[in-house]
Design an enzyme around this catalytic site. Structure first.
Site, PDB file in Angstrom:
ATOM      1  N   CYS A  73      10.042  33.142  35.869  1.00 40.49           N
ATOM      2  CA  CYS A  73      11.354  32.503  35.848  1.00 40.49           C
ATOM      3  C   CYS A  73      12.144  32.827  37.103  1.00 40.49           C
ATOM      4  O   CYS A  73      13.163  33.512  37.054  1.00 40.49           O
ATOM      5  CB  CYS A  73      12.105  32.922  34.601  1.00 40.49           C
ATOM      6  SG  CYS A  73      11.287  32.314  33.145  1.00 40.49           S
ATOM      7  N   GLU A  90      -6.707  54.576  59.879  1.00 37.29           N
ATOM      8  CA  GLU A  90      -6.355  54.339  58.478  1.00 37.29           C
ATOM      9  C   GLU A  90      -6.287  52.853  58.119  1.00 37.29           C
ATOM     10  O   GLU A  90      -5.228  52.356  57.743  1.00 37.29           O
ATOM     11  CB  GLU A  90      -4.984  54.953  58.194  1.00 37.29           C
ATOM     12  CG  GLU A  90      -4.927  56.425  58.467  1.00 37.29           C
ATOM     13  CD  GLU A  90      -3.535  56.997  58.243  1.00 37.29           C
ATOM     14  OE1 GLU A  90      -3.476  58.132  57.760  1.00 37.29           O
ATOM     15  OE2 GLU A  90      -2.537  56.313  58.537  1.00 37.29           O
ATOM     16  N   PRO A  91      -7.385  52.150  58.203  1.00 41.52           N
ATOM     17  CA  PRO A  91      -7.339  50.728  57.860  1.00 41.52           C
ATOM     18  C   PRO A  91      -7.196  50.519  56.350  1.00 41.52           C
ATOM     19  O   PRO A  91      -7.848  51.197  55.566  1.00 41.52           O
ATOM     20  CB  PRO A  91      -8.700  50.217  58.336  1.00 41.52           C
ATOM     21  CG  PRO A  91      -9.606  51.407  58.211  1.00 41.52           C
ATOM     22  CD  PRO A  91      -8.744  52.591  58.555  1.00 41.52           C
TER      23      PRO A  91
END
Ligand SMILES: *Cc1c(COP(=O)(O)O)cnc(C)c1O
Length: 442
Positions: free
Chosen positions: A366, A295-296
């Site tokens: 911010c 499952e890369p």
């Protein structure tokens, strides 16, 4: 550094290019901030995983692209064309794959707390496999399948006690993780026995995911050995022999100088070592070779992507540091704020110039922690320069937010010099689309 990479080249104008396109032209055409992806790099990575399973393991496996790394319909469409599968961890990722007409039998669903509606959606779409991660979930999938007169193919997430970090791994007897069932304390075996009794679940085997950004081959090899020792133990104790093994993702990518640049052949060597360990361990233990899933996520899309920004305010704090502010920040790349991730940046309009100073790159949110990083070597930048942050294909767009009501940048896919949107720009209207002012506030 630049010449070592196929994805990033500098053209005769001294501009950085990606996928054959001049980054300055991309910025003109699409504005900044902008995510740009090299399509060929993504396809090459999908192919190396797929081809290695074909060549080294008789094709007895399936590569699943971990879509959380970068989830949008076009990437699902590419995965479909390349004949690989997809892993999803939410109803939203599943919906995206289905919207792209992805073959459901090649979808595997993960998650440590799948919601009832997500399980219903998975079954209604007939996803190929669900990886179970809790008792309540086994009950829920079994019940939901029973209501539909189905038997659902499932695997179990286990915790083999290997925890891998970039260049090292540790073996843990009692893993502290919200994911999986521990092999060492017997809970994985107990859960296996529980799942085997369920009439509407068909158990195939075990899944593990030992970490992320891993460079150490031996961690995968060790995880393979531990998993197959568990498969063997369960075969002896419960009479159940797994026919599938899912080794998860986690292959590392290049972000900055001290990372290896593995390249396609390097990834092939990783996978070959992993598959060789499976073959060897199976013959030692007399187990049949399981169907293998990999499952890369990061390694498929990470190095394929860059983010382009325009340099704005520049602030020098004498004998402290110099800040370059960009028109993006933690809303398009929260990884520094989350994990102090390292990156490499380049002035894309002056990419051939030598770096002369060390600067911090700050976003426009911010938050004083809103940084891309503090250690960038660049030529002396001025307002209006185009800044490219490299290796941002994975976990950038997929983790983006509208914090400070900034717009999530669009994504363009670049192929042979041609770029087109695969995610269009947001608009201010998108920001207020779901907002409601109740009558009594008017
Ligand atoms: C995150 C994850 C992946 C992908 O990991 P990468 O480090 O991006 O390759 C694969 N499988 C599971 C279960 C995951 O949680």
């Amino acid at each position: 550094m630049m010449n070592a990479r196929k994805t990033f080249r500098i053209n005769s104008l001294g501009h950085l290019t990606i996928g054959g396109a001049d980054c300055c032209k991309l910025a003109e055409q699409f504005q900044t901030p902008l995510y740009a992806l090299d399509e060929q790099h993504i396809r090459n990575m999908m192919r190396v995983y797929r081809n290695t399973i074909d060549d080294e393991y008789d094709g007895h496996g399936l590569v699943l692209y971990a879509s959380k790394a970068l989830c949008c319909t076009a990437i699902c469409a590419i995965a479909k064309q390349e004949g690989i599968g997809i892993d999803v961890v939410s109803g939203g990722e599943l919906y995206t794959a289905m919207w792209a007409a992805f073959p459901a039998d090649k979808i595997v669903m993960h998650g440590n707390n799948k919601l009832p509606h997500e399980i219903e959606e998975a079954l209604d779409h007939r996803v190929g496999m669900i990886v179970l991660d809790a008792y309540s979930e086994a009950d829920l999938v079994d019940r939901t399948a029973a209501q539909r007169g189905m038997v659902q193919d499932v695997m179990i997430r286990i915790n083999p006690g290997v925890e891998a970090h970039t260049h090292a791994y540790v073996q843990t007897a009692t893993p502290d993780s919200k994911f999986g069932f521990s092999v060492a304390n017997g809970s994985a075996e107990a859960f296996t026995a529980y799942v085997l009794q369920k009439k509407h679940l068909r158990l195939h085997g075990f899944h593990c995911h030992i970490g992320s950004q891993i460079f150490e081959k031996q961690s995968f090899v060790l995880a393979v050995r531990k998993n197959l020792a568990f498969v063997d133990a369960v075969k002896q104790s419960l009479g159940f022999e797994a026919d599938a093994l899912n080794m998860g993702g986690g292959f590392g990518i290049w972000y900055a100088d001290d990372d290896a640049m593995i390249g396609v052949e390097g990834y092939r060597a990783y996978l070959t070592a992993l598959l060789a360990a499976i073959k060897e361990e199976c013959s030692l233990r007399g187990l049949r070779r399981p169907f293998v899933y990999l499952e890369p996520g990061r390694s498929v899309v990470g190095e394929a992507g860059i983010t382009l920004y325009t340099v704005g305010a520049i602030k020098e704090i004498p004998s402290v540091r110099k800040y370059l502010a960009i028109d993006g920040g933690m809303f398009d790349n929260p990884r520094y704020a989350l994990y102090q991730s390292r990156y490499t940046a380049v002035l894309a309009n002056r990419a051939a110039e030598q770096p002369t100073e060390l600067v911090a790159i700050a976003g426009k949110c911010c938050e004083s922690g809103d940084l891309i990083g503090t250690q960038f070597h660049l030529p002396k930048a001025k307002e209006g320069d185009l800044l490219a942050v490299l290796s941002t294909g994975a976990y950038n767009y997929s983790m983006a937010s509208n914090y400070n009501r900034n717009l999530i940048p669009p994504v363009v896919l670049v192929n042979e010099g041609h770029a087109e949107y695969i995610v269009k720009p947001q608009t201010y209207e998108d920001l207020v689309r779901n907002d409601v002012i109740p009558e009594r506030l008017k």
